[in-house]
Design an enzyme around this catalytic site. Structure first.
Site, PDB file in Angstrom:
ATOM      1  N   PRO A 100       0.813  -1.211   0.000  1.00  0.00           N
ATOM      2  CA  PRO A 100       0.000   0.000   0.000  1.00  0.00           C
ATOM      3  C   PRO A 100       0.847   1.263   0.000  1.00  0.00           C
ATOM      4  O   PRO A 100       2.068   1.215   0.146  1.00  0.00           O
ATOM      5  CB  PRO A 100      -0.771  -0.126   1.316  1.00  0.00           C
ATOM      6  CG  PRO A 100       0.250  -0.749   2.236  1.00  0.00           C
ATOM      7  CD  PRO A 100       1.059  -1.710   1.373  1.00  0.00           C
TER       8      PRO A 100
ATOM      9  N   LYS B 247       4.490  -5.451  -6.325  1.00  0.00           N
ATOM     10  CA  LYS B 247       3.628  -4.501  -7.024  1.00  0.00           C
ATOM     11  C   LYS B 247       3.191  -3.449  -6.029  1.00  0.00           C
ATOM     12  O   LYS B 247       2.584  -3.753  -5.006  1.00  0.00           O
ATOM     13  CB  LYS B 247       2.393  -5.177  -7.604  1.00  0.00           C
ATOM     14  CG  LYS B 247       1.448  -4.209  -8.318  1.00  0.00           C
ATOM     15  CD  LYS B 247       0.006  -4.576  -8.117  1.00  0.00           C
ATOM     16  CE  LYS B 247      -0.956  -3.517  -8.639  1.00  0.00           C
ATOM     17  NZ  LYS B 247      -0.908  -2.253  -7.883  1.00  0.00           N
TER      18      LYS B 247
ATOM     19  N   GLU C  95      -3.752  -8.126   5.180  1.00  0.00           N
ATOM     20  CA  GLU C  95      -3.955  -7.112   6.217  1.00  0.00           C
ATOM     21  C   GLU C  95      -4.818  -6.024   5.621  1.00  0.00           C
ATOM     22  O   GLU C  95      -4.385  -5.281   4.738  1.00  0.00           O
ATOM     23  CB  GLU C  95      -2.636  -6.518   6.716  1.00  0.00           C
ATOM     24  CG  GLU C  95      -2.869  -5.576   7.893  1.00  0.00           C
ATOM     25  CD  GLU C  95      -1.786  -4.550   8.099  1.00  0.00           C
ATOM     26  OE1 GLU C  95      -2.122  -3.403   8.465  1.00  0.00           O
ATOM     27  OE2 GLU C  95      -0.611  -4.882   7.899  1.00  0.00           O
TER      28      GLU C  95
END
Length: 462
Positions: A131, A156, A230
């Site tokens: 993220p 990624k 998560e």
């Protein structure tokens, strides 16, 4: 069809970086090279893999002067905080230190007749979908132990922090990690899902939204690929009647407002014992009122813009709905003239809130916190558990037994006492309910990045 990924800077709305989306054939070929490289990487001595991972992180540290302003431009964190190197170094070093113990086989028998043991072997190719809010630390949670354990890694990154994966791979490659052992791919959602659904990976770790986790699970359905997820959070704090008030205010407000509230384990709702409630609210209001909202490139700025206007507008919507339902806002907008109605969002404290309001129930992921008085541990516990998420909970008391007793009843992954918004690499980072499943870091993190393989060796006997 979108062929370009663009990072829109929250500082001024400009396009800070863009990269071409990799086609499916090219991405599949890159993953195939990573799979081919994995066997040789796993055969290297553990000590060599550890040394190379440490060297990669050291090389990344040498890029600090470039990395810190890049983060400010990409997601708005003030440069005064110096990036994420403290956490990256701490987590890498700890996982390196425990690797030999965590990856050692379980010896059942070594006799004249039998050798029986359970080894831990790497999955193969690990896919890390990271993220934007803590782009280096969240990635290193899996990248470092996965490589140490003998996996190759495909990274990624979120478009909002487009350059992070590229920079991490560059650092590790320059430090001596072989090409194809650690690679970065620029993918859109469609390409990501196609790679996953084709069974390209042996383990996937995703950190992000609940919706993103659901999309990963759907894509992986039927492939039997292991997943670590998560997802969202709505972490509570409970200030008990014997708490150190000033300490609690300082840590909990920092936990609510740091990084513009964009923290996985940030404090989003607070429950304060009624005898301390008025004092806590008064001190918390003064603490937040002293923040300086502004350009994150300015050393004086203590709270920067949110990473995207869309994220800021969600916080504004939750706040407005709460105010319309009877909540009161305590922070004076006149103290924050730099709130521009876009990505620059002033911090806010809300009182007279209830769990009927989204701001106390849904993930806000921004600089707003609601505070409620409570009259007992039982009431606080019921409110803390009245949530679809379960990542961390922060308890404030001088009574360790009381904290442990209450903590045992909270539906959460981690219980803190007199601490908040921290990830201890020696403990498993995990969650429950809609926060996801699996766990990273600690010895358990190594177990999740490997699989057990049993050896039952019967020796020839006379």
């Amino acid at each position: 069809m979108n062929t370009t990924l663009k990072c829109i800077s929250p500082i001024d709305g400009s396009v800070y970086a863009e990269r071409t989306v990799m086609g499916l054939d090219a991405a599949s070929a890159a993953v195939a090279r990573a799979r081919k490289a994995q066997k040789d990487w796993a055969k290297r001595p553990l000590e060599d893999r550890i040394a190379l991972v440490r060297a990669g992180v050291a090389r990344l540290n040498e890029m600090k002067d470039e990395v810190v302003p890049e983060l400010a431009w990409m997601m708005g964190r003030p440069v005064r905080y110096g990036g994420e190197f403290g956490g990256v170094n701490e987590r890498t070093n700890y996982m390196a230190e425990i690797a030999a113990r965590a990856l050692s086989p379980i010896e059942i028998e070594s006799s004249a007749q039998f050798e029986r043991r359970i080894a831990r072997v790497p999955h193969g190719v690990v896919f890390v979908v990271a993220p934007w809010n803590y782009p280096y630390m969240t990635a290193i949670n899996t990248v470092a132990p996965a490589l140490i354990a003998g996996n190759t890694v495909v990274l990624k990154h979120a478009t909002q922090t487009l350059l992070v994966g590229e920079r991490m791979v560059r650092a590790f490659t320059e430090a001596g990690v072989p090409e194809d052992v650690f690679i970065n791919l620029f993918l859109d959602h469609q390409g990501t899902e196609k790679l996953i659904s084709s069974g390209s990976f042996d383990f996937i770790n995703f950190t992000g939204s609940v919706g993103g986790g659901q999309a990963i699970e759907r894509a992986a359905a039927g492939t039997f690929t292991g997943l670590g997820l998560e997802l969202g959070g709505k972490d509570p704090g409970y200030v008990m009647d014997d708490a150190d008030l000033d300490w609690a205010v300082d840590v909990l407000m920092d936990g609510a407002m740091y990084n513009a509230g964009q923290c996985c384990c940030g404090i989003e709702r607070l429950y304060v014992a009624r005898p301390l409630y008025d004092q806590f609210v008064e001190k918390a209001t003064a603490w937040v009122s002293a923040l300086k909202l502004g350009n994150p490139l300015d050393q004086e700025t203590t709270i920067g813009p949110m990473a995207n206007v869309r994220f800021a507008n969600e916080v504004r919507a939750q706040t407005a709905e709460a105010l319309a339902s009877g909540a009161r806002a305590l922070i004076d907008p006149k103290l924050f003239p730099t709130d521009d109605g876009g990505a620059y969002l002033m911090p806010q404290i809300l009182v007279d809130v209830t769990h009927d309001m989204r701001v106390m129930r849904d993930e806000s992921f921004g600089p707003v916190v609601g505070i409620m008085p409570v009259d007992s541990d039982e009431e606080a516990l019921a409110l803390m558990n009245d949530c679809q998420f379960g990542l961390t909970a922060s308890l404030w008391t001088n009574d360790v037994e009381r904290a442990a007793r209450i903590g045992a009843e909270i539906d959460t992954g981690t219980v803190f006492m007199n601490r908040a918004d921290y990830l201890d690499p020696a403990l498993c980072w995990t969650g429950c309910k809609a926060t996801g499943r699996g766990g990273s870091l600690s010895e358990i993190g190594f177990h999740n990045l490997t699989r057990p393989k049993s050896f039952h060796l019967r020796k020839k006997t006379a």
